[in-house]
Design a protein around this motif. Structure first.
Motif, PDB file in Angstrom:
ATOM      1  N   SER A 498      35.139   3.465  40.425  1.00 57.39           N
ATOM      2  CA  SER A 498      36.594   3.370  40.518  1.00 57.39           C
ATOM      3  C   SER A 498      37.106   1.997  40.122  1.00 57.39           C
ATOM      4  N   LEU A 499      36.195   1.066  39.794  1.00 55.44           N
ATOM      5  CA  LEU A 499      36.649  -0.242  39.330  1.00 55.44           C
ATOM      6  C   LEU A 499      37.452  -0.128  38.045  1.00 55.44           C
ATOM      7  N   SER A 500      37.194   0.926  37.269  1.00 59.34           N
ATOM      8  CA  SER A 500      37.980   1.141  36.054  1.00 59.34           C
ATOM      9  C   SER A 500      39.458   1.321  36.397  1.00 59.34           C
ATOM     10  N   ARG A 501      39.719   1.818  37.595  1.00 56.83           N
ATOM     11  CA  ARG A 501      41.109   2.012  38.026  1.00 56.83           C
ATOM     12  C   ARG A 501      41.605   0.821  38.838  1.00 56.83           C
ATOM     13  N   ASP A 502      40.713   0.238  39.669  1.00 59.66           N
ATOM     14  CA  ASP A 502      41.138  -0.823  40.583  1.00 59.66           C
ATOM     15  C   ASP A 502      41.262  -2.186  39.915  1.00 59.66           C
ATOM     16  N   ILE A 503      40.396  -2.439  38.924  1.00 60.00           N
ATOM     17  CA  ILE A 503      40.365  -3.767  38.316  1.00 60.00           C
ATOM     18  C   ILE A 503      40.951  -3.776  36.920  1.00 60.00           C
ATOM     19  N   LEU A 504      40.430  -2.924  36.046  1.00 56.81           N
ATOM     20  CA  LEU A 504      40.813  -2.990  34.637  1.00 56.81           C
ATOM     21  C   LEU A 504      42.287  -2.722  34.422  1.00 56.81           C
ATOM     22  N   GLN A 505      42.877  -1.877  35.303  1.00 52.40           N
ATOM     23  CA  GLN A 505      44.291  -1.575  35.157  1.00 52.40           C
ATOM     24  C   GLN A 505      45.160  -2.365  36.127  1.00 52.40           C
ATOM     25  N   GLY A 506      44.529  -3.270  36.877  1.00 51.84           N
ATOM     26  CA  GLY A 506      45.281  -4.029  37.865  1.00 51.84           C
ATOM     27  C   GLY A 506      45.986  -5.227  37.247  1.00 51.84           C
ATOM     28  N   PRO A 507      46.959  -5.795  37.964  1.00 49.91           N
ATOM     29  CA  PRO A 507      47.718  -6.935  37.443  1.00 49.91           C
ATOM     30  C   PRO A 507      46.889  -8.209  37.329  1.00 49.91           C
ATOM     31  N   ALA A 508      45.775  -8.293  38.080  1.00 45.44           N
ATOM     32  CA  ALA A 508      44.983  -9.530  38.067  1.00 45.44           C
ATOM     33  C   ALA A 508      44.059  -9.624  36.868  1.00 45.44           C
ATOM     34  N   PHE A 509      43.905  -8.487  36.127  1.00 45.64           N
ATOM     35  CA  PHE A 509      42.954  -8.487  35.011  1.00 45.64           C
ATOM     36  C   PHE A 509      43.680  -8.730  33.696  1.00 45.64           C
ATOM     37  N   HIS A 510      43.224  -9.721  32.960  1.00 47.86           N
ATOM     38  CA  HIS A 510      43.772  -9.995  31.633  1.00 47.86           C
ATOM     39  C   HIS A 510      42.606 -10.170  30.669  1.00 47.86           C
ATOM     40  N   GLN A 511      42.510  -9.302  29.697  1.00 49.77           N
ATOM     41  CA  GLN A 511      41.429  -9.389  28.714  1.00 49.77           C
ATOM     42  C   GLN A 511      41.613 -10.640  27.857  1.00 49.77           C
ATOM     43  N   GLY A 512      40.609 -11.490  27.838  1.00 48.86           N
ATOM     44  CA  GLY A 512      40.682 -12.719  27.075  1.00 48.86           C
ATOM     45  C   GLY A 512      40.471 -12.492  25.589  1.00 48.86           C
ATOM     46  N   ASN A 513      40.789 -13.503  24.814  1.00 48.57           N
ATOM     47  CA  ASN A 513      40.626 -13.424  23.364  1.00 48.57           C
ATOM     48  C   ASN A 513      39.496 -14.341  22.875  1.00 48.57           C
ATOM     49  N   ASN A 514      38.588 -14.657  23.785  1.00 43.29           N
ATOM     50  CA  ASN A 514      37.536 -15.601  23.432  1.00 43.29           C
ATOM     51  C   ASN A 514      36.220 -14.908  23.078  1.00 43.29           C
ATOM     52  N   THR A 515      36.266 -13.570  22.875  1.00 48.71           N
ATOM     53  CA  THR A 515      35.036 -12.829  22.594  1.00 48.71           C
ATOM     54  C   THR A 515      34.374 -13.312  21.317  1.00 48.71           C
ATOM     55  N   ARG A 516      35.185 -13.548  20.279  1.00 50.44           N
ATOM     56  CA  ARG A 516      34.615 -13.998  19.011  1.00 50.44           C
ATOM     57  C   ARG A 516      33.927 -15.349  19.156  1.00 50.44           C
ATOM     58  N   LYS A 517      34.494 -16.224  19.970  1.00 47.68           N
ATOM     59  CA  LYS A 517      33.883 -17.540  20.187  1.00 47.68           C
ATOM     60  C   LYS A 517      32.514 -17.407  20.866  1.00 47.68           C
ATOM     61  N   VAL A 518      32.448 -16.457  21.814  1.00 45.68           N
ATOM     62  CA  VAL A 518      31.187 -16.248  22.524  1.00 45.68           C
ATOM     63  C   VAL A 518      30.123 -15.736  21.560  1.00 45.68           C
ATOM     64  N   TYR A 519      30.496 -14.755  20.730  1.00 43.76           N
ATOM     65  CA  TYR A 519      29.539 -14.218  19.760  1.00 43.76           C
ATOM     66  C   TYR A 519      29.128 -15.286  18.744  1.00 43.76           C
ATOM     67  N   LEU A 520      30.063 -16.105  18.339  1.00 38.91           N
ATOM     68  CA  LEU A 520      29.744 -17.180  17.392  1.00 38.91           C
ATOM     69  C   LEU A 520      28.759 -18.165  18.009  1.00 38.91           C
ATOM     70  N   PHE A 521      28.999 -18.510  19.268  1.00 41.08           N
ATOM     71  CA  PHE A 521      28.092 -19.417  19.968  1.00 41.08           C
ATOM     72  C   PHE A 521      26.695 -18.800  20.090  1.00 41.08           C
ATOM     73  N   GLY A 522      26.641 -17.490  20.407  1.00 40.50           N
ATOM     74  CA  GLY A 522      25.353 -16.805  20.514  1.00 40.50           C
ATOM     75  C   GLY A 522      24.596 -16.818  19.199  1.00 40.50           C
ATOM     76  N   CYS A 523      25.312 -16.560  18.085  1.00 38.88           N
ATOM     77  CA  CYS A 523      24.671 -16.569  16.767  1.00 38.88           C
ATOM     78  C   CYS A 523      24.149 -17.964  16.413  1.00 38.88           C
ATOM     79  N   LEU A 524      24.927 -18.983  16.717  1.00 36.95           N
ATOM     80  CA  LEU A 524      24.501 -20.348  16.429  1.00 36.95           C
ATOM     81  C   LEU A 524      23.259 -20.716  17.252  1.00 36.95           C
ATOM     82  N   LEU A 525      23.282 -20.348  18.521  1.00 36.91           N
ATOM     83  CA  LEU A 525      22.137 -20.641  19.383  1.00 36.91           C
ATOM     84  C   LEU A 525      20.884 -19.948  18.872  1.00 36.91           C
ATOM     85  N   MET A 526      21.042 -18.673  18.490  1.00 37.58           N
ATOM     86  CA  MET A 526      19.912 -17.918  17.977  1.00 37.58           C
ATOM     87  C   MET A 526      19.397 -18.540  16.685  1.00 37.58           C
ATOM     88  N   GLY A 527      20.310 -18.969  15.822  1.00 39.91           N
ATOM     89  CA  GLY A 527      19.917 -19.591  14.561  1.00 39.91           C
ATOM     90  C   GLY A 527      19.146 -20.874  14.775  1.00 39.91           C
TER      91      GLY A 527
END
Length: 982
Positions: A498-527
């Protein structure tokens, strides 16, 4: 899995695209799990089973005169120290010649072998000076895993006679050797094998006789640095066949003593120069049961007698003899162990050694360089040389071990960006210079003391570089497993709770836009890490390990907003909820640790089911009317199953018990059938019965299945009795048995769709093949397991009614608002963790209830004789494995039925099963052993492999059992149905 696989959605009104996305995501999650477990399973061979042998070192030429011109090595295979030294029942010693040598001519002690106490590792330690290469466990027993140096290699010539399993290992590819071995057919356990020892002596005696007429052979025998090796197999063969307490084994001790005596007088008479040294020892001992391999003192304690040229004479025991009292030998035995009084040698100094110490002892006596991979310490107490020569010999031994250390250090330093040296030996050259200076100043005592300290540090340095990458690799693998488990947990929380209802749709949850930065950092680390590994010439699998770990943690960090929201959500809950969460986590870990220990102690399941029976029945007594019989049934079923893990893993034949268990199966099926048809008045049976499902498609199906079970029982008796009398299986019996087994497994597909109806039909359908493959008590185990599975269903059904019928129940929250409309399944709750936990317990009981699946050899091959008697290893193994799978199929069918009964997502529960089993996998990862007996090493690998393979194994069994369980229907009462929130 595809038919009812995706049982939960993030939102109550999921779009068609969202469903497809979730299916695709979960398919890739399963694929990732399979790849991850396959790759990480290989990691143990990079961590635990890397060869310690290195090449490229130059032998250290000794700077002293050889005290002996030739050396004779006797190895009495399988000779125990106590049986060699102690007297017989009449008070006479079994080895009178060697005993007189101990008292008058040479030195004696106990040679301590390191497990695995097998013939090959023991001879490698004696002749090459190092303990068995652990990578040999992956490359076969007889083949040399890698080429290694030995005393035989360094000798001018080696003459060897003995077993075809030992002599060719050391002399087969040696150009300067003369050797021969008897055929394998000579090793007959039905006879007295002491004639094998006589064969070895006779071969050498005939060689000496030929030399009187062959000048070339005589010249070869008269040269120095000659090694003569007699491998005496008699004690080992007689110990296996007749046990070490038998008169045949004990008489063989006298035989090897007599051979040593004749060999001594033969050589002394032939050479007449008193330049021959003799060493008598054994590669391993023998347990009272006639086996060897482990670290028991009867296997690790072997005799050692050394005499002849260059060997000290006996010394009486004095206060100055006792040194190194805190020292532990390679088999963990303490230095200066008391000598048993019955040996009668208390007055003569005893010098114990590690088995690998014999190689530098032989090299020193012959003036040879020590084998370049030897880790043995030269036992100076055995050598009769002056102080200067002792100091030179000890320094040569130290330099040889130090050279290995320097070679390993050089290899690692050349291939490492950030090299961490072994600090105690950073200034090794100055220590060597000091030793050389002390020798030149004739301060031999201090020089020897410094040499011993330097040698000890070099041995520590060898271990340091052998385990140099362990911390990095084990950290990466452990982080990878943890990352995998967190990814699974996050997926389950988002998709099936039920977290899909309690958290993801709640006012306290805001999806960040830093996903690409995280993936870029992961690729650099792996490289960066990959480039580092490439430049360091690391094995290709190192890249795979780090790639899996970096990928998983990149995925986790990309969802950090969800993780933070989840943390805030937990912190906002009541304190009682947090306490409940911690208690459930602690109990889960406790149960998983119990399962880990059950791999070696099956008896734990006995206590587990005794306790579970009491706890479950007491709980049901408070919630279910006692007149229903359910609490009593659960108690009896659990206690009945608890008996089987006390039974011996080696199942004794009991044909009558197998036939009787057929009748038991029919009775259980008949009772289940009656309850299915007559439980209308009991609400605790209502949901699992076939009421309201319509008319049965095949009314006579149950009777036909019961008939097949009875027929299988009759065929068990007929086939076994006829085979016992005639030693063959009639073709008609074979055809009937195959037909019964095949036909019965198809019939459950045509049974009614009710939960109890279908599971009863599956139980009866797999009973005939299981009976036909049974030889004893495991046939009863089949019924006992089925009763416990039925208890699990009744327990869950009672809890279902409790949670839906009583709002104030302390067990669970109300069902309202928990229905996922698309598949009529509810969200997972915290208390649902019990479902995968119980599944894991029962699944492991199916593994170990009647034996040890980790070692398939513990299951009796005669269980397939009712289907085939002509030797066919693949078909026999397939039948044996199929028999072992049948209990698993029952457990998984019950698990699938329970998920339908409770309306919980089956795939979500599958992910929880894998998550929990990987907690066990990590534990087994740290329990892998590269020391001990072959069985202990092999079992540790198989335990880890079994748990690693469960992600695939369980998934395949789910797919297979889905054929039987996909159309199970649960009867819902009107009151229950009205609770759905539409």
């Amino acid at each position: 899995m595809g038919i009812d696989g995706i049982l939960g959605k993030r939102r109550e009104k999921a779009t068609s695209r969202g469903k497809k996305w979730l299916k695709t995501q979960e398919m890739w999650l399963v694929v990732l799990g399979v790849i991850l477990h396959a790759v990480y399973m290989l990691s143990i061979f990079d961590i635990y089973f890397k060869t310690p042998i290195v090449h490229g070192m130059d032998p250290v030429t000794p700077r002293f005169d050889a005290p002996a011109k030739r050396l004779v090595l006797f190895v009495a295979d399988g000779l125990r120290a106590d049986k060699f030294y102690e007297p017989d029942s009449e008070g006479n010693y079994r080895a009178p010649f060697l005993r007189s040598v101990i008292q008058n001519q040479g030195r004696w002690g106990v040679s301590h072998a390191r497990p695995p106490t097998e013939s090959r590792p023991g001879h490698v330690a004696i002749i090459a000076g190092f303990y068995e290469d652990p990578s040999a466990v992956t490359k076969g027993w007889k083949a040399n895993p890698v080429e290694f140096d030995s005393v035989f290699n360094q000798s001018r010539h080696t003459i060897s006679f003995g077993s075809p399993d030992i002599v060719p290992i050391f002399c087969g590819a040696l150009p300067h050797s003369t050797w021969n071995s008897y055929p394998h057919d000579f090793e007959d356990f039905a006879t007295d094998a002491s004639f094998l020892d006589e064969w070895s002596f006779d071969q050498f005696q005939s060689l000496l006789n030929r030399s009187n007429e062959d000048p070339k052979l005589r010249k070869l025998l008269l040269q120095d640095k000659l090694v003569i090796f007699l491998h005496l197999l008699g004690c080992d063969s007689n110990g296996h066949a007749h046990r070490p307490f038998s008169s045949i084994y004990l008489n063989n001790v006298k035989v090897v003593d007599h051979i040593a005596k004749r060999m001594y007088f033969l050589l002394e008479d032939y050479f007449k120069d008193n330049r021959t040294a003799y060493i008598f020892t054994a590669d391993h001992g023998m347990s009272d049961k006639g086996s060897h391999g482990d670290g028991h003192p009867t296997n690790t304690d072997t005799p050692l007698v050394v005499w002849g040229a260059g060997v000290q004479h006996p010394k009486p025991i004095s206060e100055t003899n006792h040194s190194n009292c805190g020292f532990l030998f390679i088999d963990e035995h303490a230095h200066d162990m008391p000598t048993p009084s019955e040996w009668g040698l208390n007055g003569i100094e005893r010098v114990d050694v590690n088995q690998a110490d014999i190689a530098p002892l032989m090299s020193t006596l012959l003036g040879l360089p020590c084998p370049v991979n030897s880790v043995g310490n030269l036992p100076l107490e055995y050598i009769n040389m002056n102080e200067a020569e002792n100091a030179e010999a000890l320094l040569a031994n130290t330099k040889q071990i130090l050279n290995q250390f320097l070679r390993k250090s050089h290899i690692k330093q050349t291939n490492s960006f950030y090299f961490k040296p072994f600090k105690p030996l950073v200034h090794y050259s100055s220590i060597l210079d000091r030793i050389e200076g002390l020798i030149s100043l004739r301060d031999y005592e201090m020089a020897m003391k410094l040499s011993e300290n330097l040698r000890s540090l070099a041995l520590q340095g060898l271990h340091y570089f052998q385990t140099y990458d362990w911390l990095m690799l084990m950290s990466v693998i452990t982080l990878g497993y943890i990352g995998w488990m967190i990814s699974l947990l996050l997926h389950v929380l988002r998709s099936y709770t039920s977290l899909s209802r309690d958290i993801l749709q709640g006012p306290a949850f805001h999806q960040g836009n830093n996903t690409r930065k995280v993936y870029l950092f992961g690729c650099l680390l792996m490289g960066v890490v990959s480039i580092k590994f490439i430049l360091e010439h690391s094995p290709p699998l190192y890249h795979a390990y780090i790639a899996m770990t970096v990928f998983l943690w990149t995925q986790i960090l990309s969802e950090y907003q969800f993780v933070l929201a989840l943390w805030r959500h937990i912190c906002s809950r009541k304190f009682s909820y947090i306490v409940k969460l911690l208690i459930i986590s602690a109990v889960s870990i406790l149960i998983l640790e119990l399962l880990v220990n059950s791999f070696t102690k099956r008896e734990l399941y006995t206590w587990c089911f005794l306790s579970a029976g009491v706890i479950a029945s007491l709980f049901l007594f408070k919630t279910v009317p006692w007149r229903s019989g359910i609490p009593i049934f659960v108690l009896i079923a659990c206690w009945f199953l608890s008996v089987f893990t006390l039974m011996p893993a080696e199942i004794p034949d009991n044909n009558q018990l197998v036939v009787a268990s057929g009748a038991m199966i029919i009775i259980i099926g008949a009772v289940a059938r009656w309850l299915d048809m007559h439980a209308a008045g009991n609400k605790y049976w209502l949901s699992i019965c076939n009421l309201g499902m319509g008319k049965a498609r095949f009314p006579m199906l149950f009777h036909l299945q019961a008939l097949l079970v009875g027929l299988a029982s009759v065929m068990v008796w007929l086939s076994t009795s006829h085979r016992t009398e005639k030693q063959e299986l009639l073709l008609v019996h074979q055809l009937i048995n195959w037909s019964i087994a095949g036909f019965s497994m198809v019939m459950p597909l045509f049974s009614e769709n009710g939960l109890l109806s279908r599971l009863t039909s599956i139980f009866l359908g797999f009973a005939p093949p299981f009976l036909l493959l049974s030889i004893g008590y495991e046939a009863v185990f089949y019924s006992a397991l089925a009763l416990v599975l039925m208890s699990w269903i009744l327990f869950e059904n009672a809890l279902l009614h409790l949670s839906t019928g009583k709002r104030l129940s302390t067990y669970s929250t109300n069902m309202e608002g928990l229905i996922i409309l698309e598949n009529d399944n509810r969200y997972l709750q915290l208390s649902d963790v019990r479902i995968p936990l119980i599944f894991l317990v029962l699944f492991n009981v199916a593994f170990f209830g009647t034996g040890n699946f980790a070692s398939i050899a513990s299951f009796e091959i005669s269980s397939v004789y009712r289907f085939i008697t002509v030797f066919s290893p693949f078909l026999m193994a397939a039948l044996l494995i199929f028999k072992l799978f049948i209990p698993f199929l029952l457990v998984i069918c019950t698990f699938s039925a329970i998920t339908k009964l409770l309306r919980v997502p089956r795939l979500g529960c599958y992910f929880l099963v894998i998550l929990l089993s990987d907690v066990m996998t990590i534990h087994f990862f740290f329990l892998v052993r590269n020391k001990g007996s072959w069985m202990e090493i092999g079992n540790s690998i198989s335990h880890f492999g079994i748990m690693s393979a469960q992600v695939v194994f369980v998934l395949l069994l789910f797919a297979l059992t889905n054929i039987y369980t996909k159309d199970i229907q649960i009867f819902r009462s009107a009151s229950t149905s009205s609770r759905k929130v539409m």
